[in-house]
Enzyme design. Structure first.
Site, mmCIF file in Angstrom:
data_model
loop_
_atom_site.group_PDB
_atom_site.id
_atom_site.type_symbol
_atom_site.label_atom_id
_atom_site.label_comp_id
_atom_site.label_asym_id
_atom_site.label_seq_id
_atom_site.Cartn_x
_atom_site.Cartn_y
_atom_site.Cartn_z
ATOM 1 N N ARG A 73 -56.881 51.289 -54.301
ATOM 2 C CA ARG A 73 -57.432 49.955 -54.573
ATOM 3 C C ARG A 73 -57.139 49.043 -53.386
ATOM 4 O O ARG A 73 -58.016 48.718 -52.607
ATOM 5 C CB ARG A 73 -56.879 49.388 -55.889
ATOM 6 C CG ARG A 73 -57.696 48.203 -56.440
ATOM 7 C CD ARG A 73 -57.378 46.888 -55.764
ATOM 8 N NE ARG A 73 -55.966 46.553 -55.859
ATOM 9 C CZ ARG A 73 -55.398 45.587 -55.143
ATOM 10 N NH1 ARG A 73 -56.111 44.876 -54.270
ATOM 11 N NH2 ARG A 73 -54.111 45.338 -55.256
ATOM 12 N N ASP A 74 -55.900 48.646 -53.177
ATOM 13 C CA ASP A 74 -55.573 47.800 -52.021
ATOM 14 C C ASP A 74 -55.901 48.535 -50.726
ATOM 15 O O ASP A 74 -56.392 47.942 -49.758
ATOM 16 C CB ASP A 74 -54.100 47.400 -52.057
ATOM 17 C CG ASP A 74 -53.830 46.076 -51.356
ATOM 18 O OD1 ASP A 74 -54.435 45.823 -50.304
ATOM 19 O OD2 ASP A 74 -53.018 45.284 -51.868
ATOM 20 N N HIS A 113 -59.247 48.085 -48.768
ATOM 21 C CA HIS A 113 -59.477 47.030 -47.770
ATOM 22 C C HIS A 113 -59.400 47.579 -46.345
ATOM 23 O O HIS A 113 -60.124 47.132 -45.451
ATOM 24 C CB HIS A 113 -58.423 45.925 -47.909
ATOM 25 C CG HIS A 113 -58.585 45.059 -49.110
ATOM 26 N ND1 HIS A 113 -59.673 44.244 -49.318
ATOM 27 C CD2 HIS A 113 -57.765 44.851 -50.177
ATOM 28 C CE1 HIS A 113 -59.526 43.574 -50.452
ATOM 29 N NE2 HIS A 113 -58.385 43.929 -50.992
ATOM 30 N N HIS A 130 -45.361 43.384 -55.759
ATOM 31 C CA HIS A 130 -46.459 43.888 -54.925
ATOM 32 C C HIS A 130 -46.257 43.268 -53.553
ATOM 33 O O HIS A 130 -46.519 42.085 -53.355
ATOM 34 C CB HIS A 130 -47.812 43.481 -55.519
ATOM 35 C CG HIS A 130 -48.987 43.905 -54.689
ATOM 36 N ND1 HIS A 130 -49.678 45.083 -54.926
ATOM 37 C CD2 HIS A 130 -49.607 43.315 -53.628
ATOM 38 C CE1 HIS A 130 -50.670 45.186 -54.043
ATOM 39 N NE2 HIS A 130 -50.649 44.127 -53.244
ATOM 40 N N HIS A 162 -46.581 43.123 -49.221
ATOM 41 C CA HIS A 162 -47.353 43.472 -48.026
ATOM 42 C C HIS A 162 -46.407 43.466 -46.837
ATOM 43 O O HIS A 162 -45.365 42.806 -46.849
ATOM 44 C CB HIS A 162 -48.533 42.526 -47.821
ATOM 45 C CG HIS A 162 -49.733 42.920 -48.618
ATOM 46 N ND1 HIS A 162 -50.735 43.716 -48.113
ATOM 47 C CD2 HIS A 162 -50.074 42.657 -49.905
ATOM 48 C CE1 HIS A 162 -51.646 43.923 -49.053
ATOM 49 N NE2 HIS A 162 -51.274 43.290 -50.150
ATOM 50 N N TYR A 196 -54.012 35.321 -46.843
ATOM 51 C CA TYR A 196 -54.405 36.440 -47.707
ATOM 52 C C TYR A 196 -54.707 37.662 -46.842
ATOM 53 O O TYR A 196 -55.545 37.603 -45.940
ATOM 54 C CB TYR A 196 -55.645 36.019 -48.497
ATOM 55 C CG TYR A 196 -55.965 36.824 -49.720
ATOM 56 C CD1 TYR A 196 -55.055 36.942 -50.774
ATOM 57 C CD2 TYR A 196 -57.209 37.428 -49.870
ATOM 58 C CE1 TYR A 196 -55.372 37.647 -51.919
ATOM 59 C CE2 TYR A 196 -57.540 38.137 -51.016
ATOM 60 C CZ TYR A 196 -56.613 38.244 -52.034
ATOM 61 O OH TYR A 196 -56.941 38.939 -53.179
#
Length: 340
Positions: free
Chosen positions: A17-18, A21, A200, A202, A291
């Site tokens: 999913r992520d 990107h 979650h 990054h 983001y």
């Protein structure tokens, strides 16, 4: 709160999913099944599957996917026997109708995602997910953009709507370890003891694994990570790295490290058309608090208008743009062009 190093951590993979990107949502069915098989063999608890921007994210604004969400979910459902299938829904992009279709295709977990100060818009979707019998998670994105206390209030709203797990989501990869600690303490102070929490992370400041470890020390139950860090920006916390660190710490993660290491290097990394790493541009995301999925869009705008991607990202951060405002990237580029 007493930290229990022996408790079973819930390992939530987000490669499908992520990670979408990182390749502009172009996973083939063959890619998806190969990755899912490896994750299932490694015994992760769940595998999130969707367009990078969640159900129905395939669009002009966010980028069109190579397949539909349902095609990806059905493909994963065909090959997994251990892991449960999760999906992501952003109210305003996906609807309860799309959620029902995802459930029928095989998804049993949904993470309902809102900006960190907009939990109110998740009420209908969380309630409907509970009606379907789904494992229902509240997902508070861009958690660096509000205070720990305000974040806790928003988390409490999601809990009141029916979410049984609430995530602190560092969409910009901008949180420090102390930031994570403060947010988990505030959130856990307000939530019922029975409500789980998740992280979650990054990796834009190279803190994805460190922040996940701090979250676990603060009582976090579920950890998002991806093979080879496959995700927006500099990627998510790399799953195989987090698991190796957890193993060194003596934590109970329940997964097979070597299977994850092999999958990261042999299946996932070769798919990257742009390396998922900390570099000048992805570092700018974490530094400016932007983001993470803005990266590829900003790079396209920079090339089109002869600008610096970093300048675009820093200006987006200055304007406090949030997920869903991808259309503003071109506006910012045109403003910078006019000034130059």
């Amino acid at each position: 709160m007493t930290f229990n190093p022996g408790k079973k951590l819930y390992i939530s993979d987000v490669t499908l999913r992520d990670g979408s990107h990182a390749i502009r949502h172009q996973y083939s069915i063959k890619n998806v099944q190969a990755i899912a098989r490896a994750l299932d063999q490694a015994k992760v608890d769940s595998i999130e599957v969707a367009h990078g921007d969640g159900l129905q994210g395939s669009s002009f604004n966010y980028g069109f996917g190579a397949h539909t969400d349902l095609e990806w979910i059905e493909a994963v459902a065909e090959v997994v026997t251990h892991a449960r299938i999760a999906t992501l829904l952003l109210p305003g992009i996906g609807t309860v109708h799309h959620l029902k279709e995802a459930y029928e295709a095989g998804a049993r977990i949904v993470r309902v995602a809102t900006h960190c100060t907009e939990a109110d818009v998740s009420r209908q979707h969380i309630a409907y997910a509970r009606e379907l019998g789904m494992d229902t998670v509240g997902f508070l994105m861009m958690s660096h953009m509000t205070t720990p206390q305000n974040l806790a209030v928003e988390a409490k709203k999601m809990e009141s709507y029916g979410a049984t797990c609430i995530y602190v989501v560092d969409s910009g990869g901008a949180l420090s370890m102390q930031d994570v600690r403060e947010r988990f303490r505030a959130v856990k102070d307000l939530l019922e003891p029975s409500t789980q929490t998740g992280i979650h992370a990054h990796h834009n400041l190279s803190l994805g694994v460190a922040n996940s470890i701090v979250a676990v020390e603060e009582g976090c139950d579920r950890i998002d990570a991806s093979l080879a860090g496959m995700g927006a920006g500099a990627g998510n916390a790399p799953l195989e790295v987090f698991v190796a660190a957890a193993e060194r710490l003596g934590w109970n993660h329940g997964t097979d490290l070597y299977t994850l290491m092999d999958a990261a290097d042999e299946i996932v990394r070769p798919l990257q058309d742009r390396p998922v790493r900390v570099d000048r541009e992805t570092l700018a995301l974490g530094y400016a608090g932007v983001y993470s999925s803005f990266l590829r869009h900003a790079e396209v705008a920079a090339e089109k208008y002869g600008l610096s991607t970093v300048d675009i990202l820093v200006e987006l951060g200055r304007r406090r743009m949030v997920g869903g405002q991808e259309d503003m990237i071109v506006d910012v580029a045109l403003d910078l062009l006019e000034r130059s």
